[in-house]
Structures are given as structure tokens and as C-alpha cells.
Design a protein around this motif. Structure first.
Motif, PDB file in Angstrom:
ATOM      1  N   ARG A   3      -5.015   4.523  -9.355  1.00 14.75           N
ATOM      2  CA  ARG A   3      -4.316   3.917  -8.220  1.00 14.75           C
ATOM      3  C   ARG A   3      -3.498   5.000  -7.525  1.00 14.75           C
ATOM      4  N   MET A  78       3.280  -4.902   3.421  1.00 10.11           N
ATOM      5  CA  MET A  78       2.941  -4.924   1.991  1.00 10.11           C
ATOM      6  C   MET A  78       1.448  -5.018   1.689  1.00 10.11           C
ATOM      7  N   GLN A  79       0.733  -5.886   2.408  1.00  7.78           N
ATOM      8  CA  GLN A  79      -0.700  -6.053   2.102  1.00  7.78           C
ATOM      9  C   GLN A  79      -1.462  -4.749   2.346  1.00  7.78           C
ATOM     10  N   LYS A  82      -0.553  -2.225  -0.390  1.00  2.00           N
ATOM     11  CA  LYS A  82      -1.222  -2.578  -1.649  1.00  2.00           C
ATOM     12  C   LYS A  82      -2.703  -2.163  -1.597  1.00  2.00           C
ATOM     13  N   ARG A  83      -3.350  -2.489  -0.472  1.00  2.00           N
ATOM     14  CA  ARG A  83      -4.777  -2.172  -0.335  1.00  2.00           C
ATOM     15  C   ARG A  83      -5.013  -0.662  -0.444  1.00  2.00           C
ATOM     16  N   LEU A  86      -4.474   0.630  -4.042  1.00  2.00           N
ATOM     17  CA  LEU A  86      -5.577   0.224  -4.925  1.00  2.00           C
ATOM     18  C   LEU A  86      -6.848   1.015  -4.629  1.00  2.00           C
ATOM     19  N   ILE A 122       6.642  -3.884  -3.378  1.00  2.00           N
ATOM     20  CA  ILE A 122       6.017  -2.901  -4.272  1.00  2.00           C
ATOM     21  C   ILE A 122       7.034  -1.797  -4.558  1.00  2.00           C
TER      22      ILE A 122
END
Ligand code: Z5A
Ligand code: MG
Length: 206
Positions: A3, A78-79, A82-83, A86, A122
């Protein structure tokens, strides 16, 4: 695949956060890493534009309302963050929730109230805190152009930052040269990235 790491540069005004973020992104790219820069406030979004109007003194807003807008500006990212993490992309982040708390608490808002809206964001994997006394900050370019750039207020902000300081923070003396700071930040970041990659390798082998 490991990650991506969330690498945060926080600190006092004019401490060189944006300078160091750009240098860190360039150095990591040069070493073959997938890396992107992320900056808060993100002034490009609808919320970010409201924040910009406030910071440049074209809009007045209640202290609590602007605090919540800064937090919402992080939540709306945030999305995407996160993407990217990852997908293995490292993110170098210029200011985050600690700035949110420090500036609002320095106005006199309750510290716990200031922290609450950012709960659940996060968390950074490594936080560098670039520390600069406001007497030094004043001598640097651009100081005094935006709302918060007043010496006495900056001193209060620094006090709150130091109250928020955790033992995991990497403290950087921002009175040093640009190059000396870059050397320290890159060294510690590379160590962190190497450990993450080694961990991911072990997991794959299991
Ligand atoms: N804010 C908030 O209230 N709540 C929140 O939740 C968040 C932010 C996220 C705008 O932020 C304001 O928003 C900020 C906090 C508040 N308020 N203030 N004041 P911003 O991040 O957009 O602010 P900025 O305009 O980028 O300024 P900055 O962050 O304070 O600067 P910096 O990034 O730390 O420094 P720099 O731009 O890299 O360098 C500044 C100058 O110093 C420049 O002329 C450089 O050439 C020079 N410099 C840099 N490094 C050095 C060294 N090592 N030696 C000598 N000179 C140097
Ligand atoms: Mg900056």
C-alpha cells in the motif's frame, strides 16, 4: 503490492512545507516510486473556494463554520486518497487535520471540539513537523498576505501544534537550509517506504 504511504508535512507558517513537499515528490519519482502531491486546503473544490475567499479576506465566516469547512475539505478527498494508497501510490500531503485543530484552537475554540470533525480520517504513516519560530517566519517571502499571518496569532498556533505533538512525529528544525531539511525528510521517508515494501514482500511469500 505494498500500500502507498501517507507522508504528511505539517508545521508552522512559512516553515517550508510546500517547498519540501515538491522536493520530496520529485526525489521519490526520480527513484522510481509512484507518488503524488496532495495539499490542504484543496482550494480547487467548491468548499475549497469558500475557504480561499475566507483566507484572502473577501468573505467573513463564523469560526466554527470555517473550522467545519476545512474538515469537510479533507473528508471530500478521502475516497480518492484511499483509492490511490490502495493502488500503491505514495501521497505526500501538505498540511492536514493538525493544522485544522491548531488554527481553530488558537482562536480560543475548545480543543476537543476542534478535533471531533476529523475523527476517522485516514491517518498518516509518517508525520514531519517543520518547526519555525514566528520571528523567523516573518522574514520569509509572502508573510502577511493572508488572514492568519500575524506574529502573535502564529505564536499561539505553534503552541497548540506543540501540544498536539505525539512521540511519532519527526521534528524538523525549519531554520536549517532547504537542502539540509530535504536530506532528513527524504532519508526518513525512504526508510519508511523500504520497511513497508519489505513487509508486503513477506506477506506475498506467506
Ligand atoms: N489552515 C487552517 O486554518 N485549517 C486547516 O485545516 C488547514 C489550513 C489545512 C493556508 O494554508 C492557511 O490555511 C494557513 C493555515 C490554514 N494559514 N496561515 N497562515 P496554506 O498551506 O495554503 O499556506 P501557504 O500559503 O502554503 O503558506 P505556508 O504553508 O505557511 O508556507 P510553507 O508551505 O510552509 O512554506 P513555503 O511556501 O515552502 O516557503 C515560504 C517561503 O520561505 C518561500 O519564500 C521560500 O522560498 C522560503 N523558504 C522555504 N524554506 C526555507 C528555508 N529552509 N530557509 C529559508 N527560506 C525558506
Ligand atoms: Mg505551503
Amino acid at each position: 503490492m505494498a500500500r502507498g504511504r501517507f507522508i504528511l508535512l505539517e508545521g508552522c507558517d512559512r516553515a517550508g512545507k510546500s517547498t519540501q513537499c515538491a522536493m520530496l515528490v520529485a526525489a521519490l519519482k526520480e527513484r522510481g516510486h509512484s507518488v503524488e502531491l496532495c495539499k490542504f486546503p484543496d482550494r480547487t473544490t467548491t468548499i475549497g473556494k469558500m475557504i480561499h475567499a475566507y483566507l484572502t479576506n473577501t468573505e467573513e465566516l463564523d469560526d466554527r463554520a470555517i473550522h467545519l469547512l476545512f474538515s469537510a475539505n479533507r473528508w471530500e478527498a478521502m475516497q480518492t486518497i484511499k483509492r490511490k494508497l490502495l493502488a500503491g501510490t505514495h501521497l505526500v500531503v501538505d498540511r492536514y487535520a493538525y493544522s485544522g485543530v491548531a488554527f481553530s484552537a488558537a482562536k480560543g475554540l475548545d480543543l476537543t471540539w476542534c478535533k471531533d470533525p476529523d475523527r476517522g480520517l485516514i491517518r498518516p504513516d509518517i508525520t514531519f513537523f517543520l518547526d519555525l519560530p514566528s520571528s523567523d517566519a516573518e522574514k520569509r517571502g509572502g508573510f502577511g498576505e493572508e488572514r492568519y499571518e500575524k506574529r502573535e496569532f502564529q505564536e499561539r498556533v505553534r503552541d497548540v501544534f506543540l501540544q498536539l505533538r505525539s512521540k511519532e512525529w519527526v521534528m524538523i528544525d525549519a531554520r536549517k537550509s532547504v537542502e539540509a531539511m530535504h536530506y532528513e525528510i527524504l532519508r526518513d521517508t525512504e526508510n519508511k517506504v523500504r520497511v513497508a515494501e519489505a513487509d508486503a514482500q513477506l506477506e506475498e511469500e506467506d
